[in-house]
Enzyme design. Sequence first.
Site, PDB file in Angstrom:
ATOM      1  N   LYS A 175       0.889  -1.175   0.000  1.00 13.11           N
ATOM      2  CA  LYS A 175       0.000   0.000   0.000  1.00 13.11           C
ATOM      3  C   LYS A 175       0.927   1.226   0.000  1.00 13.11           C
ATOM      4  O   LYS A 175       1.433   1.640   1.035  1.00 13.11           O
ATOM      5  CB  LYS A 175      -0.894  -0.038   1.248  1.00 13.11           C
ATOM      6  CG  LYS A 175      -2.197   0.720   1.145  1.00 13.11           C
ATOM      7  CD  LYS A 175      -2.038   2.198   0.969  1.00 13.11           C
ATOM      8  CE  LYS A 175      -1.593   2.912   2.218  1.00 13.11           C
ATOM      9  NZ  LYS A 175      -1.236   4.347   1.971  1.00 13.11           N
ATOM     10  N   GLU A 249      10.156   2.092  10.364  1.00 18.48           N
ATOM     11  CA  GLU A 249      11.207   3.101  10.217  1.00 18.48           C
ATOM     12  C   GLU A 249      10.519   4.462  10.230  1.00 18.48           C
ATOM     13  O   GLU A 249       9.740   4.768   9.320  1.00 18.48           O
ATOM     14  CB  GLU A 249      11.953   2.905   8.889  1.00 18.48           C
ATOM     15  CG  GLU A 249      13.164   2.013   9.010  1.00 18.48           C
ATOM     16  CD  GLU A 249      14.142   2.447  10.099  1.00 18.48           C
ATOM     17  OE1 GLU A 249      14.355   3.661  10.281  1.00 18.48           O
ATOM     18  OE2 GLU A 249      14.668   1.556  10.780  1.00 18.48           O
ATOM     19  N   CYS A 283      14.094  11.002   5.955  1.00 20.54           N
ATOM     20  CA  CYS A 283      14.212  10.777   7.401  1.00 20.54           C
ATOM     21  C   CYS A 283      15.646  10.906   7.845  1.00 20.54           C
ATOM     22  O   CYS A 283      15.915  11.090   9.022  1.00 20.54           O
ATOM     23  CB  CYS A 283      13.632   9.433   7.770  1.00 20.54           C
ATOM     24  SG  CYS A 283      14.399   8.097   6.891  1.00 20.54           S
ATOM     25  N   GLU A 381      10.554  16.733  14.362  1.00 15.60           N
ATOM     26  CA  GLU A 381      10.889  16.526  12.955  1.00 15.60           C
ATOM     27  C   GLU A 381      10.058  17.482  12.092  1.00 15.60           C
ATOM     28  O   GLU A 381       8.846  17.557  12.244  1.00 15.60           O
ATOM     29  CB  GLU A 381      10.601  15.085  12.532  1.00 15.60           C
ATOM     30  CG  GLU A 381      11.029  14.828  11.102  1.00 15.60           C
ATOM     31  CD  GLU A 381      10.892  13.371  10.686  1.00 15.60           C
ATOM     32  OE1 GLU A 381       9.807  12.804  10.865  1.00 15.60           O
ATOM     33  OE2 GLU A 381      11.876  12.811  10.170  1.00 15.60           O
TER      34      GLU A 381
END
Length: 489
Positions: A175, A249, A283, A381
Amino acid sequence: MQSSPLRARHLIGDSWSGDADMPIHSPADTRELLGYAPSGSRADATAAIDAAAAALPGWMETPAPKRGALLFKLVRLLEAAADDIARLLAWEEGKIVPEARGEVEKAIRYIEFAAGDARRLQGYTAPSELNGTFAFTFWRPKGVVGLITPWNFPVAIPLWKMAPALVAGNTVVLKPAPETPLVTQRIAELIREAGFPPGVVNIVYGDAEPARAIIEDPRVKAISFTGSTEVGRQVEARCGALHKAVQCELGGKNPLIVLDDADLDLAAAGCAQGAFGSTGQRCTATSRAIVMEGVADAFVERIATLARAVRPGHPLKEGVTMGPSVSARQLRTVLEYQEVGKEEAKLVVGGVRWADLPHGYFPAPTVFDQVSPTHRIAREEIFGPVLSVIRVASVEEAIAVANGVEFGLTGAVYTRDLGRAFEVVQRLDTGITQVNAPTMGGEAHFPFGGCKATAVGPKEMGPDAWRFFSEPKTVYMNHRLAPRTAGFY
Ligand code: UN1
């Protein structure tokens, strides 16, 4: 680039399905319509799982080297199409073509590496302490596995999750992120062309609904997810409740430490690449420069010059060095953090939307100085081209600040002193540490991933990636048909 709009369709078993009615526009210029994609439902996900479950027995029994051979075929097809895929990726996601080409290259190298594992997948044997007994281990596939992947590496991440899963004998339901379906569609077509049996790889487009259906279905034995920390937490919790293997992750707040003996030009160049490359949307991006006071002014001057030299623009255009944020939502987040930064610290460069490109989602590359480790821009972040410079007095303080956030993906240290470099390497709470090199990147044959809130479960990539998708079996074979005389506890 293409005359008529592209269309993504779900790949379920051997057929394409779904109404492609969601328009996909270029984030660099929203007047450009690239194509349409379907938005999958729970029923689409269930149909994909049906197909994956039906294909499983045949795929498990296919000798692993034959499975690997299909992946090698996919490598050749991707190599032939790499330039086209990179352009489509750049257009749809927004990263500039050289970055997109790098992503495609990385995907190819990773599949190549994983395909070679088909001839290994090794168990082991050791002498048994039992009479007449031969003991050994081997690996079985987990079964149907679910892969849920983000928009920022829409080629590399699905493929680097899929390759070890397939080599190990699993069938897959992917997906991908709703922002980047068209480049996924191109990959899907090559997967079919490579000749994987129907149902071995299934793809359902859409957002949370099909993702939830994949996580909840008891036939799906493992979930590999890359995405935000917020969603990752929910994925982990649900998989925990369902006793489902999970690999996540998630976010990063990656530090780049500049010690007072560093090559400052090298450090600033690496920092600029990590902070502004891919528009900060990886990331592994550098979001904190932790700089020793004695060189901080000189470093800030250099990084500010490099930030001003960034050329935002349409990713397909020559000479452009930074593409847009992927979406209006992502741009909004970056602009909000720019405002937070202006309250908290000292703005050096940027801090606004890029005014010359009003039809795209462009933030200006931004540098804040005098940032405190307690500030939000030093802890959260952002996923945009925003750098926070934090000044420190010692190596000790640099390490403490670097480790003082919830994330632990990657970090870099710039120094000429081997002893200090090793000190930082050993004590940084990150899954990856770079010495005199930017925070991003990773090679196919080394493990990739973080610690703390960045990751849960075994690492991706590297020589052991296939093990997450496998179950070990230990066998005790009483080959003399004699009763056991000792040693079985
Ligand atoms: C890289 O830095 O080359 O989502 C890869 C991400 C990471 C991949 C980064 N999982 O940005």
